[in-house]
Design an enzyme around this catalytic site. Structure first.
Site, PDB file in Angstrom:
ATOM      1  N   LYS A 192       0.844  -1.202   0.000  1.00  0.00           N
ATOM      2  CA  LYS A 192       0.000   0.000   0.000  1.00  0.00           C
ATOM      3  C   LYS A 192       0.877   1.248   0.000  1.00  0.00           C
ATOM      4  O   LYS A 192       1.722   1.436   0.876  1.00  0.00           O
ATOM      5  CB  LYS A 192      -0.908  -0.012   1.231  1.00  0.00           C
ATOM      6  CG  LYS A 192      -1.754   1.246   1.410  1.00  0.00           C
ATOM      7  CD  LYS A 192      -2.536   1.204   2.726  1.00  0.00           C
ATOM      8  CE  LYS A 192      -3.188   2.536   3.050  1.00  0.00           C
ATOM      9  NZ  LYS A 192      -3.854   2.513   4.372  1.00  0.00           N
ATOM     10  N   ASP A 220      -2.498  10.426   3.918  1.00  0.00           N
ATOM     11  CA  ASP A 220      -3.912  10.080   4.064  1.00  0.00           C
ATOM     12  C   ASP A 220      -4.602  11.053   5.013  1.00  0.00           C
ATOM     13  O   ASP A 220      -4.418  10.986   6.227  1.00  0.00           O
ATOM     14  CB  ASP A 220      -4.045   8.643   4.586  1.00  0.00           C
ATOM     15  CG  ASP A 220      -5.501   8.220   4.735  1.00  0.00           C
ATOM     16  OD1 ASP A 220      -6.367   8.849   4.090  1.00  0.00           O
ATOM     17  OD2 ASP A 220      -5.759   7.260   5.485  1.00  0.00           O
ATOM     18  N   LYS A 230     -10.126  12.671   8.675  1.00  0.00           N
ATOM     19  CA  LYS A 230      -9.617  12.265   9.983  1.00  0.00           C
ATOM     20  C   LYS A 230      -9.617  13.462  10.927  1.00  0.00           C
ATOM     21  O   LYS A 230      -9.604  14.619  10.493  1.00  0.00           O
ATOM     22  CB  LYS A 230      -8.178  11.743   9.857  1.00  0.00           C
ATOM     23  CG  LYS A 230      -7.997  10.477   9.055  1.00  0.00           C
ATOM     24  CD  LYS A 230      -6.522  10.114   8.993  1.00  0.00           C
ATOM     25  CE  LYS A 230      -6.290   8.884   8.134  1.00  0.00           C
ATOM     26  NZ  LYS A 230      -6.791   7.664   8.786  1.00  0.00           N
ATOM     27  N   ASP A 285       1.560   6.129   5.873  1.00  0.00           N
ATOM     28  CA  ASP A 285       0.550   5.266   5.261  1.00  0.00           C
ATOM     29  C   ASP A 285       1.061   4.565   4.016  1.00  0.00           C
ATOM     30  O   ASP A 285       0.319   3.826   3.372  1.00  0.00           O
ATOM     31  CB  ASP A 285      -0.721   6.064   4.949  1.00  0.00           C
ATOM     32  CG  ASP A 285      -1.979   5.224   5.095  1.00  0.00           C
ATOM     33  OD1 ASP A 285      -1.911   4.172   5.748  1.00  0.00           O
ATOM     34  OD2 ASP A 285      -3.018   5.608   4.543  1.00  0.00           O
ATOM     35  N   ASP A 295     -12.099   7.093   4.102  1.00  0.00           N
ATOM     36  CA  ASP A 295     -10.905   6.835   4.904  1.00  0.00           C
ATOM     37  C   ASP A 295     -10.551   5.351   4.932  1.00  0.00           C
ATOM     38  O   ASP A 295      -9.588   4.955   5.567  1.00  0.00           O
ATOM     39  CB  ASP A 295     -11.094   7.361   6.333  1.00  0.00           C
ATOM     40  CG  ASP A 295      -9.782   7.441   7.097  1.00  0.00           C
ATOM     41  OD1 ASP A 295      -8.719   7.526   6.432  1.00  0.00           O
ATOM     42  OD2 ASP A 295      -9.805   7.412   8.334  1.00  0.00           O
ATOM     43  N   GLU A 318      -9.494   3.785   2.245  1.00  0.00           N
ATOM     44  CA  GLU A 318      -9.036   3.866   0.861  1.00  0.00           C
ATOM     45  C   GLU A 318      -7.950   2.862   0.515  1.00  0.00           C
ATOM     46  O   GLU A 318      -7.782   2.487  -0.648  1.00  0.00           O
ATOM     47  CB  GLU A 318      -8.531   5.286   0.560  1.00  0.00           C
ATOM     48  CG  GLU A 318      -7.099   5.590   0.968  1.00  0.00           C
ATOM     49  CD  GLU A 318      -6.829   5.484   2.473  1.00  0.00           C
ATOM     50  OE1 GLU A 318      -5.692   5.158   2.853  1.00  0.00           O
ATOM     51  OE2 GLU A 318      -7.752   5.739   3.271  1.00  0.00           O
ATOM     52  N   ARG A 377      -7.581  -0.355   1.122  1.00  0.00           N
ATOM     53  CA  ARG A 377      -8.086  -1.607   0.557  1.00  0.00           C
ATOM     54  C   ARG A 377      -8.559  -1.410  -0.886  1.00  0.00           C
ATOM     55  O   ARG A 377      -8.496  -2.349  -1.685  1.00  0.00           O
ATOM     56  CB  ARG A 377      -9.197  -2.157   1.448  1.00  0.00           C
ATOM     57  CG  ARG A 377     -10.457  -1.320   1.499  1.00  0.00           C
ATOM     58  CD  ARG A 377     -11.307  -1.583   2.726  1.00  0.00           C
ATOM     59  NE  ARG A 377     -10.701  -1.047   3.930  1.00  0.00           N
ATOM     60  CZ  ARG A 377     -11.258  -1.085   5.138  1.00  0.00           C
ATOM     61  NH1 ARG A 377     -12.456  -1.632   5.294  1.00  0.00           N
ATOM     62  NH2 ARG A 377     -10.652  -0.587   6.189  1.00  0.00           N
TER      63      ARG A 377
END
Length: 507
Positions: free
Chosen positions: A276, A281, A288, A299, A358, A360, A362
Protein backbone atom coordinates in the site's frame (compact mmCIF):
# COMPACT_ATOMS: atom_id res chain seq x y z
CA UNK A 1 26.25 2.02 6.33
CA UNK A 2 29.97 2.89 6.43
CA UNK A 3 30.97 0.78 9.41
CA UNK A 4 33.64 -1.79 8.61
CA UNK A 5 32.97 -5.26 10.06
CA UNK A 6 35.64 -7.94 10.53
CA UNK A 7 35.82 -11.39 12.11
CA UNK A 8 38.78 -13.31 13.48
CA UNK A 9 41.17 -13.72 16.36
CA UNK A 10 42.70 -10.74 18.10
CA UNK A 11 45.94 -9.85 16.34
CA UNK A 12 49.11 -9.24 18.34
CA UNK A 13 49.98 -5.56 18.36
CA UNK A 14 46.64 -4.45 16.90
CA UNK A 15 45.37 -0.98 17.76
CA UNK A 16 43.40 -1.09 20.97
CA UNK A 17 39.65 -0.56 20.57
CA UNK A 18 37.75 2.26 22.24
CA UNK A 19 35.31 -0.27 23.68
CA UNK A 20 35.18 -4.00 24.29
CA UNK A 21 31.66 -5.49 24.19
CA UNK A 22 31.10 -8.69 26.13
CA UNK A 23 27.74 -10.49 26.34
CA UNK A 24 27.35 -11.64 29.96
CA UNK A 25 24.90 -14.16 31.41
CA UNK A 26 23.33 -14.14 34.84
CA UNK A 27 25.00 -17.48 35.51
CA UNK A 28 28.43 -15.93 35.04
CA UNK A 29 27.57 -13.11 37.42
CA UNK A 30 26.28 -15.50 40.08
CA UNK A 31 29.51 -17.49 40.12
CA UNK A 32 32.03 -16.44 42.73
CA UNK A 33 35.61 -15.58 41.89
CA UNK A 34 37.10 -18.58 40.18
CA UNK A 35 33.73 -20.32 40.03
CA UNK A 36 33.19 -20.25 36.30
CA UNK A 37 36.43 -18.64 35.22
CA UNK A 38 37.18 -15.06 34.22
CA UNK A 39 34.51 -13.02 32.45
CA UNK A 40 36.71 -10.11 31.34
CA UNK A 41 39.41 -9.37 33.89
CA UNK A 42 39.57 -10.08 37.61
CA UNK A 43 39.07 -6.51 38.89
CA UNK A 44 36.42 -5.72 36.27
CA UNK A 45 34.67 -8.98 37.13
CA UNK A 46 34.57 -7.91 40.78
CA UNK A 47 32.88 -4.68 39.73
CA UNK A 48 30.29 -6.55 37.64
CA UNK A 49 29.51 -9.01 40.44
CA UNK A 50 29.22 -6.16 42.92
CA UNK A 51 26.70 -4.50 40.59
CA UNK A 52 24.85 -7.80 40.34
CA UNK A 53 24.68 -8.12 44.13
CA UNK A 54 23.20 -4.61 44.34
CA UNK A 55 20.61 -5.37 41.65
CA UNK A 56 22.14 -2.86 39.24
CA UNK A 57 23.19 -5.24 36.46
CA UNK A 58 21.53 -8.64 36.34
CA UNK A 59 22.70 -9.91 32.97
CA UNK A 60 19.13 -9.72 31.67
CA UNK A 61 17.95 -8.97 28.16
CA UNK A 62 18.49 -5.37 26.99
CA UNK A 63 20.67 -4.43 29.97
CA UNK A 64 24.02 -2.81 29.21
CA UNK A 65 26.65 -1.17 31.42
CA UNK A 66 29.66 0.83 30.26
CA UNK A 67 32.58 0.53 32.68
CA UNK A 68 35.84 2.48 32.50
CA UNK A 69 38.80 0.07 32.64
CA UNK A 70 41.47 2.50 33.94
CA UNK A 71 44.18 0.61 32.08
CA UNK A 72 43.27 -2.84 33.39
CA UNK A 73 42.85 -3.96 29.77
CA UNK A 74 43.72 -2.29 26.47
CA UNK A 75 40.21 -1.04 25.71
CA UNK A 76 39.28 2.20 27.48
CA UNK A 77 35.75 0.98 28.19
CA UNK A 78 34.07 -2.37 28.71
CA UNK A 79 30.42 -2.66 27.73
CA UNK A 80 28.81 -5.56 29.55
CA UNK A 81 25.57 -6.61 27.88
CA UNK A 82 23.00 -8.94 29.39
CA UNK A 83 22.29 -12.11 27.45
CA UNK A 84 19.88 -14.96 28.18
CA UNK A 85 21.20 -18.31 26.93
CA UNK A 86 18.73 -20.13 24.73
CA UNK A 87 17.06 -16.93 23.50
CA UNK A 88 18.29 -17.57 19.96
CA UNK A 89 18.28 -14.99 17.17
CA UNK A 90 15.93 -12.65 19.03
CA UNK A 91 18.19 -12.69 22.08
CA UNK A 92 21.27 -11.97 19.99
CA UNK A 93 19.54 -9.07 18.22
CA UNK A 94 18.34 -7.63 21.52
CA UNK A 95 21.80 -7.88 23.06
CA UNK A 96 23.47 -6.37 20.01
CA UNK A 97 20.93 -3.51 20.01
CA UNK A 98 21.63 -2.81 23.69
CA UNK A 99 25.35 -2.86 22.93
CA UNK A 100 24.85 -0.43 20.05
CA UNK A 101 23.03 2.06 22.27
CA UNK A 102 25.83 1.89 24.83
CA UNK A 103 28.46 2.31 22.11
CA UNK A 104 26.57 5.37 20.88
CA UNK A 105 26.40 6.83 24.40
CA UNK A 106 30.19 6.86 24.70
CA UNK A 107 30.78 7.64 20.99
CA UNK A 108 33.14 4.71 20.54
CA UNK A 109 34.51 4.60 16.99
CA UNK A 110 36.41 1.30 17.20
CA UNK A 111 34.61 -1.58 18.89
CA UNK A 112 35.58 -5.16 19.62
CA UNK A 113 32.74 -7.60 20.24
CA UNK A 114 33.82 -10.73 22.05
CA UNK A 115 32.31 -13.93 20.60
CA UNK A 116 32.72 -16.08 23.68
CA UNK A 117 31.89 -19.75 24.13
CA UNK A 118 30.70 -19.36 27.72
CA UNK A 119 27.86 -16.97 26.96
CA UNK A 120 27.12 -17.62 23.30
CA UNK A 121 28.36 -21.11 22.48
CA UNK A 122 25.05 -22.91 22.94
CA UNK A 123 23.03 -20.46 20.88
CA UNK A 124 25.62 -20.34 18.11
CA UNK A 125 25.69 -24.14 17.94
CA UNK A 126 21.88 -24.26 17.69
CA UNK A 127 21.50 -21.46 15.15
CA UNK A 128 24.66 -21.92 13.15
CA UNK A 129 27.42 -19.34 12.96
CA UNK A 130 26.01 -17.58 9.87
CA UNK A 131 22.56 -17.03 11.40
CA UNK A 132 24.12 -15.87 14.68
CA UNK A 133 26.39 -13.41 12.88
CA UNK A 134 23.45 -12.09 10.87
CA UNK A 135 21.32 -11.54 13.99
CA UNK A 136 24.10 -9.70 15.84
CA UNK A 137 24.88 -7.53 12.83
CA UNK A 138 21.22 -6.66 12.32
CA UNK A 139 20.84 -5.68 15.96
CA UNK A 140 23.89 -3.41 15.87
CA UNK A 141 22.98 -1.63 12.63
CA UNK A 142 19.24 -1.26 13.21
CA UNK A 143 19.58 0.11 16.74
CA UNK A 144 21.82 2.90 15.45
CA UNK A 145 19.56 3.81 12.53
CA UNK A 146 17.16 6.49 13.77
CA UNK A 147 15.09 9.17 12.08
CA UNK A 148 17.08 12.11 10.77
CA UNK A 149 15.25 15.46 11.13
CA UNK A 150 15.38 18.01 8.34
CA UNK A 151 17.09 20.98 10.00
CA UNK A 152 19.19 23.95 8.98
CA UNK A 153 22.18 22.25 10.54
CA UNK A 154 22.36 18.85 8.89
CA UNK A 155 22.53 16.08 11.46
CA UNK A 156 24.56 12.93 10.92
CA UNK A 157 23.88 9.52 12.40
CA UNK A 158 26.44 8.17 14.78
CA UNK A 159 28.02 4.89 13.78
CA UNK A 160 31.33 3.29 14.77
CA UNK A 161 33.97 3.26 12.06
CA UNK A 162 35.01 -0.31 12.83
CA UNK A 163 33.47 -3.31 14.58
CA UNK A 164 35.65 -6.38 15.05
CA UNK A 165 34.01 -9.67 16.02
CA UNK A 166 36.72 -11.36 18.04
CA UNK A 167 36.59 -15.14 18.29
CA UNK A 168 37.85 -16.01 21.74
CA UNK A 169 40.22 -18.95 22.07
CA UNK A 170 37.56 -21.30 23.49
CA UNK A 171 35.11 -20.73 20.58
CA UNK A 172 34.60 -23.97 18.68
CA UNK A 173 31.52 -23.14 16.59
CA UNK A 174 31.55 -21.93 13.01
CA UNK A 175 34.17 -21.21 10.40
CA UNK A 176 35.44 -17.78 9.46
CA UNK A 177 33.59 -18.08 6.13
CA UNK A 178 30.29 -18.70 7.93
CA UNK A 179 30.76 -15.69 10.18
CA UNK A 180 31.72 -13.39 7.33
CA UNK A 181 28.79 -14.64 5.25
CA UNK A 182 26.36 -13.95 8.10
CA UNK A 183 27.82 -10.49 8.65
CA UNK A 184 27.44 -9.67 4.95
CA UNK A 185 23.83 -10.88 4.92
CA UNK A 186 23.05 -8.95 8.08
CA UNK A 187 24.39 -5.76 6.53
CA UNK A 188 22.28 -6.20 3.39
CA UNK A 189 19.06 -7.03 5.23
CA UNK A 190 19.51 -4.33 7.87
CA UNK A 191 20.42 -1.84 5.15
CA UNK A 192 17.17 -2.66 3.37
CA UNK A 193 15.18 -2.12 6.57
CA UNK A 194 16.96 1.22 7.00
CA UNK A 195 16.04 2.10 3.40
CA UNK A 196 12.37 1.38 4.15
CA UNK A 197 12.52 3.47 7.32
CA UNK A 198 14.04 6.46 5.57
CA UNK A 199 11.46 6.28 2.79
CA UNK A 200 8.58 6.11 5.28
CA UNK A 201 9.93 9.02 7.32
CA UNK A 202 9.96 11.38 4.33
CA UNK A 203 7.43 14.23 4.70
CA UNK A 204 4.34 14.16 2.55
CA UNK A 205 5.24 17.32 0.64
CA UNK A 206 8.35 15.49 -0.58
CA UNK A 207 7.03 11.96 -1.07
CA UNK A 208 4.15 12.35 -3.50
CA UNK A 209 3.06 9.37 -5.66
CA UNK A 210 5.27 10.63 -8.47
CA UNK A 211 8.24 11.00 -6.11
CA UNK A 212 7.66 7.51 -4.72
CA UNK A 213 7.80 6.25 -8.30
CA UNK A 214 11.06 8.17 -8.74
CA UNK A 215 12.58 6.43 -5.71
CA UNK A 216 11.46 3.07 -7.12
CA UNK A 217 13.06 3.95 -10.48
CA UNK A 218 16.30 4.85 -8.73
CA UNK A 219 16.26 1.52 -6.90
CA UNK A 220 15.51 -0.38 -10.11
CA UNK A 221 18.38 1.38 -11.85
CA UNK A 222 20.83 0.52 -9.08
CA UNK A 223 19.76 -3.13 -9.04
CA UNK A 224 19.20 -3.51 -12.81
CA UNK A 225 15.53 -4.42 -12.41
CA UNK A 226 12.73 -3.93 -14.91
CA UNK A 227 10.20 -1.32 -13.80
CA UNK A 228 6.88 0.01 -15.08
CA UNK A 229 5.47 3.28 -13.81
CA UNK A 230 1.84 3.56 -14.90
CA UNK A 231 0.59 7.16 -14.91
CA UNK A 232 -3.01 8.29 -14.60
CA UNK A 233 -3.70 8.14 -18.34
CA UNK A 234 -2.37 4.60 -18.76
CA UNK A 235 -4.14 3.59 -15.55
CA UNK A 236 -7.38 4.79 -17.09
CA UNK A 237 -6.68 2.79 -20.26
CA UNK A 238 -6.11 -0.32 -18.14
CA UNK A 239 -9.30 0.20 -16.15
CA UNK A 240 -7.75 1.01 -12.76
CA UNK A 241 -10.85 2.73 -11.47
CA UNK A 242 -10.06 1.97 -7.83
CA UNK A 243 -6.63 3.63 -7.88
CA UNK A 244 -7.89 6.59 -9.91
CA UNK A 245 -10.93 7.04 -7.67
CA UNK A 246 -8.84 7.32 -4.51
CA UNK A 247 -6.26 9.61 -6.13
CA UNK A 248 -8.62 11.96 -7.97
CA UNK A 249 -8.96 14.41 -5.08
CA UNK A 250 -5.27 15.37 -5.11
CA UNK A 251 -3.31 17.68 -7.37
CA UNK A 252 -0.62 14.96 -7.24
CA UNK A 253 -1.92 12.19 -9.53
CA UNK A 254 -1.64 8.49 -8.62
CA UNK A 255 0.88 5.99 -9.94
CA UNK A 256 0.91 2.21 -10.21
CA UNK A 257 4.51 1.09 -9.76
CA UNK A 258 5.58 -2.40 -10.87
CA UNK A 259 9.06 -3.90 -10.40
CA UNK A 260 10.15 -7.26 -11.79
CA UNK A 261 12.88 -9.41 -10.25
CA UNK A 262 13.63 -12.65 -12.12
CA UNK A 263 16.04 -14.65 -10.02
CA UNK A 264 14.70 -18.07 -11.06
CA UNK A 265 14.04 -17.89 -14.81
CA UNK A 266 13.36 -21.64 -15.06
CA UNK A 267 10.59 -21.49 -12.46
CA UNK A 268 6.93 -20.80 -13.19
CA UNK A 269 6.34 -19.57 -9.65
CA UNK A 270 6.10 -15.80 -9.27
CA UNK A 271 5.59 -14.11 -5.92
CA UNK A 272 3.37 -11.07 -6.01
CA UNK A 273 4.29 -8.54 -3.31
CA UNK A 274 1.81 -5.69 -3.12
CA UNK A 275 2.50 -2.70 -0.86
CA UNK A 276 0.00 0.00 0.00
CA UNK A 277 1.45 3.32 -1.14
CA UNK A 278 -0.83 6.05 0.20
CA UNK A 279 1.79 8.78 0.47
CA UNK A 280 -0.47 10.86 2.70
CA UNK A 281 -3.91 10.08 4.06
CA UNK A 282 -6.19 12.84 5.26
CA UNK A 283 -9.14 10.46 5.18
CA UNK A 284 -10.53 12.37 2.20
CA UNK A 285 -14.13 13.54 2.52
CA UNK A 286 -14.42 11.26 5.59
CA UNK A 287 -11.79 13.52 7.14
CA UNK A 288 -9.62 12.27 9.98
CA UNK A 289 -9.40 14.28 13.18
CA UNK A 290 -6.42 16.62 13.32
CA UNK A 291 -4.44 15.26 16.31
CA UNK A 292 -1.90 12.73 15.06
CA UNK A 293 -2.70 13.23 11.37
CA UNK A 294 0.95 14.15 10.74
CA UNK A 295 1.80 10.48 11.28
CA UNK A 296 -0.13 9.65 8.10
CA UNK A 297 3.12 10.13 6.19
CA UNK A 298 3.56 6.48 7.26
CA UNK A 299 0.55 5.27 5.26
CA UNK A 300 2.95 4.07 2.57
CA UNK A 301 4.79 1.81 5.04
CA UNK A 302 3.64 -1.25 3.09
CA UNK A 303 5.15 0.14 -0.11
CA UNK A 304 8.40 0.85 1.74
CA UNK A 305 8.48 -2.72 3.10
CA UNK A 306 8.01 -4.18 -0.37
CA UNK A 307 10.70 -1.95 -1.89
CA UNK A 308 13.05 -2.80 0.99
CA UNK A 309 12.45 -6.52 0.50
CA UNK A 310 13.08 -6.27 -3.24
CA UNK A 311 16.29 -4.38 -2.53
CA UNK A 312 17.52 -7.13 -0.22
CA UNK A 313 16.62 -10.12 -2.40
CA UNK A 314 18.20 -8.48 -5.44
CA UNK A 315 21.43 -7.78 -3.55
CA UNK A 316 21.41 -11.31 -2.14
CA UNK A 317 20.69 -12.69 -5.64
CA UNK A 318 17.92 -14.87 -4.27
CA UNK A 319 16.71 -17.54 -6.70
CA UNK A 320 13.08 -16.50 -6.81
CA UNK A 321 10.79 -14.53 -9.12
CA UNK A 322 8.96 -11.49 -7.80
CA UNK A 323 6.56 -8.95 -9.22
CA UNK A 324 6.36 -6.07 -6.74
CA UNK A 325 3.35 -3.78 -7.13
CA UNK A 326 2.79 -0.45 -5.38
CA UNK A 327 -0.49 1.41 -5.91
CA UNK A 328 0.48 4.96 -4.92
CA UNK A 329 -1.96 7.81 -4.31
CA UNK A 330 -2.71 10.76 -2.04
CA UNK A 331 -6.08 10.67 -0.30
CA UNK A 332 -7.17 14.31 -0.17
CA UNK A 333 -10.45 16.21 0.25
CA UNK A 334 -11.28 18.56 -2.60
CA UNK A 335 -14.04 19.41 -5.09
CA UNK A 336 -12.76 16.49 -7.17
CA UNK A 337 -12.41 13.92 -4.37
CA UNK A 338 -14.34 10.67 -4.35
CA UNK A 339 -17.28 10.65 -1.95
CA UNK A 340 -19.27 8.29 0.26
CA UNK A 341 -21.92 6.76 -1.97
CA UNK A 342 -19.71 6.69 -5.07
CA UNK A 343 -19.37 3.38 -6.92
CA UNK A 344 -15.93 2.60 -8.36
CA UNK A 345 -15.22 -0.02 -11.01
CA UNK A 346 -11.97 -1.82 -10.25
CA UNK A 347 -9.46 -3.19 -12.73
CA UNK A 348 -10.90 -6.67 -12.18
CA UNK A 349 -14.37 -5.49 -13.17
CA UNK A 350 -15.85 -5.79 -9.69
CA UNK A 351 -17.59 -2.67 -8.39
CA UNK A 352 -17.11 -1.10 -4.96
CA UNK A 353 -19.55 1.10 -3.10
CA UNK A 354 -17.62 3.70 -1.12
CA UNK A 355 -19.09 4.07 2.35
CA UNK A 356 -16.02 5.61 3.95
CA UNK A 357 -13.31 7.44 2.00
CA UNK A 358 -10.91 6.84 4.90
CA UNK A 359 -10.96 3.13 4.04
CA UNK A 360 -9.04 3.87 0.86
CA UNK A 361 -6.07 1.52 1.25
CA UNK A 362 -8.09 -1.61 0.56
CA UNK A 363 -9.52 0.06 -2.56
CA UNK A 364 -6.15 0.78 -4.17
CA UNK A 365 -4.90 -2.67 -3.16
CA UNK A 366 -7.76 -4.20 -5.16
CA UNK A 367 -6.19 -2.84 -8.34
CA UNK A 368 -2.74 -3.72 -6.95
CA UNK A 369 -3.61 -7.41 -6.65
CA UNK A 370 -5.14 -7.49 -10.12
CA UNK A 371 -2.02 -5.82 -11.55
CA UNK A 372 0.20 -8.47 -9.94
CA UNK A 373 -2.02 -11.32 -11.17
CA UNK A 374 -2.03 -9.99 -14.75
CA UNK A 375 1.75 -9.94 -14.65
CA UNK A 376 1.98 -13.60 -13.72
CA UNK A 377 1.90 -13.71 -9.90
CA UNK A 378 1.05 -17.18 -8.58
CA UNK A 379 1.15 -16.32 -4.85
CA UNK A 380 0.18 -13.02 -3.27
CA UNK A 381 1.36 -11.17 -0.16
CA UNK A 382 -0.02 -7.70 0.50
CA UNK A 383 1.49 -5.41 3.14
CA UNK A 384 -0.50 -2.41 4.31
CA UNK A 385 -1.00 0.06 7.12
CA UNK A 386 -4.61 -0.89 6.67
CA UNK A 387 -6.63 -0.38 9.86
CA UNK A 388 -6.72 1.27 13.23
CA UNK A 389 -8.72 -1.78 14.29
CA UNK A 390 -5.59 -3.92 14.18
CA UNK A 391 -4.06 -1.60 16.78
CA UNK A 392 -7.07 -2.15 19.03
CA UNK A 393 -6.42 -5.88 18.80
CA UNK A 394 -2.61 -6.03 18.83
CA UNK A 395 -1.34 -2.60 19.85
CA UNK A 396 2.09 -1.72 18.48
CA UNK A 397 3.36 -5.19 19.31
CA UNK A 398 2.49 -7.30 16.28
CA UNK A 399 1.38 -7.37 12.66
CA UNK A 400 -2.05 -8.83 11.97
CA UNK A 401 -2.46 -11.41 9.21
CA UNK A 402 -5.30 -12.96 7.23
CA UNK A 403 -5.25 -15.67 4.58
CA UNK A 404 -7.18 -17.92 2.24
CA UNK A 405 -4.44 -20.57 2.35
CA UNK A 406 -3.13 -22.02 5.60
CA UNK A 407 -0.07 -23.59 3.96
CA UNK A 408 1.09 -20.19 2.76
CA UNK A 409 0.26 -18.68 6.14
CA UNK A 410 2.43 -21.32 7.82
CA UNK A 411 5.35 -20.29 5.59
CA UNK A 412 4.83 -16.64 6.47
CA UNK A 413 4.61 -17.40 10.18
CA UNK A 414 7.83 -19.42 10.09
CA UNK A 415 9.56 -16.59 8.21
CA UNK A 416 8.38 -14.11 10.84
CA UNK A 417 9.73 -16.36 13.59
CA UNK A 418 13.14 -16.49 11.89
CA UNK A 419 13.12 -12.72 11.40
CA UNK A 420 11.95 -11.93 14.92
CA UNK A 421 8.94 -9.93 13.69
CA UNK A 422 5.71 -10.88 15.42
CA UNK A 423 2.66 -11.84 13.34
CA UNK A 424 -0.73 -12.85 14.71
CA UNK A 425 -3.28 -14.53 12.46
CA UNK A 426 -6.74 -12.96 12.52
CA UNK A 427 -9.91 -14.99 11.85
CA UNK A 428 -11.42 -15.02 8.36
CA UNK A 429 -14.94 -15.99 9.35
CA UNK A 430 -17.57 -15.80 6.58
CA UNK A 431 -19.63 -13.50 8.81
CA UNK A 432 -16.92 -10.86 8.41
CA UNK A 433 -17.12 -11.14 4.63
CA UNK A 434 -20.92 -10.72 4.77
CA UNK A 435 -20.35 -7.33 6.39
CA UNK A 436 -19.08 -6.15 2.99
CA UNK A 437 -22.24 -7.01 1.06
CA UNK A 438 -23.62 -3.97 -0.76
CA UNK A 439 -27.01 -2.99 -2.22
CA UNK A 440 -25.30 -0.72 -4.75
CA UNK A 441 -22.29 -2.73 -5.96
CA UNK A 442 -20.48 -6.05 -5.75
CA UNK A 443 -19.17 -5.08 -2.32
CA UNK A 444 -18.64 -2.04 -0.12
CA UNK A 445 -15.41 -0.87 1.45
CA UNK A 446 -16.54 -1.07 5.06
CA UNK A 447 -18.92 -2.68 7.47
CA UNK A 448 -19.11 -1.80 11.14
CA UNK A 449 -16.44 -1.28 13.75
CA UNK A 450 -16.67 -4.85 15.12
CA UNK A 451 -14.32 -7.28 13.42
CA UNK A 452 -13.16 -4.44 11.21
CA UNK A 453 -9.55 -5.65 10.79
CA UNK A 454 -10.72 -9.03 9.49
CA UNK A 455 -13.40 -7.49 7.26
CA UNK A 456 -10.86 -5.09 5.76
CA UNK A 457 -8.48 -7.90 4.98
CA UNK A 458 -11.26 -9.99 3.43
CA UNK A 459 -12.12 -7.07 1.14
CA UNK A 460 -8.60 -7.35 -0.31
CA UNK A 461 -8.84 -11.14 -0.48
CA UNK A 462 -11.91 -10.80 -2.71
CA UNK A 463 -9.51 -9.71 -5.48
CA UNK A 464 -7.03 -12.59 -5.08
CA UNK A 465 -8.90 -14.64 -7.73
CA UNK A 466 -8.47 -17.81 -5.70
CA UNK A 467 -4.66 -17.64 -5.64
CA UNK A 468 -2.87 -18.34 -2.33
CA UNK A 469 -2.87 -15.02 -0.52
CA UNK A 470 -1.75 -13.56 2.81
CA UNK A 471 -2.60 -10.07 4.02
CA UNK A 472 -0.27 -8.35 6.51
CA UNK A 473 -1.76 -5.40 8.38
CA UNK A 474 1.09 -3.28 9.75
CA UNK A 475 -1.22 -0.53 11.00
CA UNK A 476 0.27 -0.76 14.49
CA UNK A 477 3.77 -2.06 13.80
CA UNK A 478 4.98 0.23 10.99
CA UNK A 479 5.19 3.39 13.13
CA UNK A 480 5.80 3.55 16.87
CA UNK A 481 5.66 6.42 19.34
CA UNK A 482 8.74 5.50 21.36
CA UNK A 483 11.90 3.56 20.57
CA UNK A 484 12.22 -0.11 21.56
CA UNK A 485 15.05 -2.62 21.18
CA UNK A 486 16.31 -2.24 17.60
CA UNK A 487 13.36 -0.11 16.41
CA UNK A 488 13.49 3.71 16.62
CA UNK A 489 10.66 6.14 17.21
CA UNK A 490 8.81 6.68 13.93
CA UNK A 491 9.12 4.30 11.00
CA UNK A 492 10.25 0.76 11.84
CA UNK A 493 10.67 -0.83 8.40
CA UNK A 494 8.67 -3.79 9.70
CA UNK A 495 8.09 -6.84 7.47
CA UNK A 496 11.18 -6.30 5.29
CA UNK A 497 13.06 -9.03 7.15
CA UNK A 498 10.05 -11.36 7.20
CA UNK A 499 9.54 -11.02 3.44
CA UNK A 500 13.22 -11.68 2.80
CA UNK A 501 13.18 -14.76 5.05
CA UNK A 502 10.03 -15.98 3.30
CA UNK A 503 11.41 -15.61 -0.21
CA UNK A 504 14.81 -17.05 0.64
CA UNK A 505 13.23 -20.23 1.94
CA UNK A 506 11.80 -20.82 -1.55
CA UNK A 507 15.26 -21.50 -3.02
Amino acid sequence: MSTSFTYGNRKEGAVAPDALVRFVTEGELKAGAGGNGVIIQEKIDERLRSMYAKGLFQGRAEQAEAIATFGLIEAATVIAVGFVPGSGSDGLRLAAAAAARAVKSIRAKHVELSIHETALGGDIATLGASAAAQAITEGLILALHDRQPLKKETATRFHPAQVDYIAEAALTTGSSEEWLSGIARGRIVAGSVAYARDLTNLPGNDLTPERLAFHAEELAGELELDIEVIDEWTAAEQGMGALLGVGQGSVNPPRMIVLHYNGAPDSDEVWGLIGKGITFDTGGISLKRAPGMEEMISDMGGAAAVLGAVRAIAELKTEVNVVAVIPAAENMPSDRAFKPGDVLRTMSGYTVEVVNTDAEGRIVLADGLTTAIRRGATKLIDVATLTGAIMIALGYEATGALTNNEDLMAEVMEASRLAGERIWEMPAYPEFRKMLNSDAADLKNGGNKYGAASAAGLFIGHFAEGLPWVHLDIGGSAWIERARSWEPKGATGVMVRTLVALLERQV
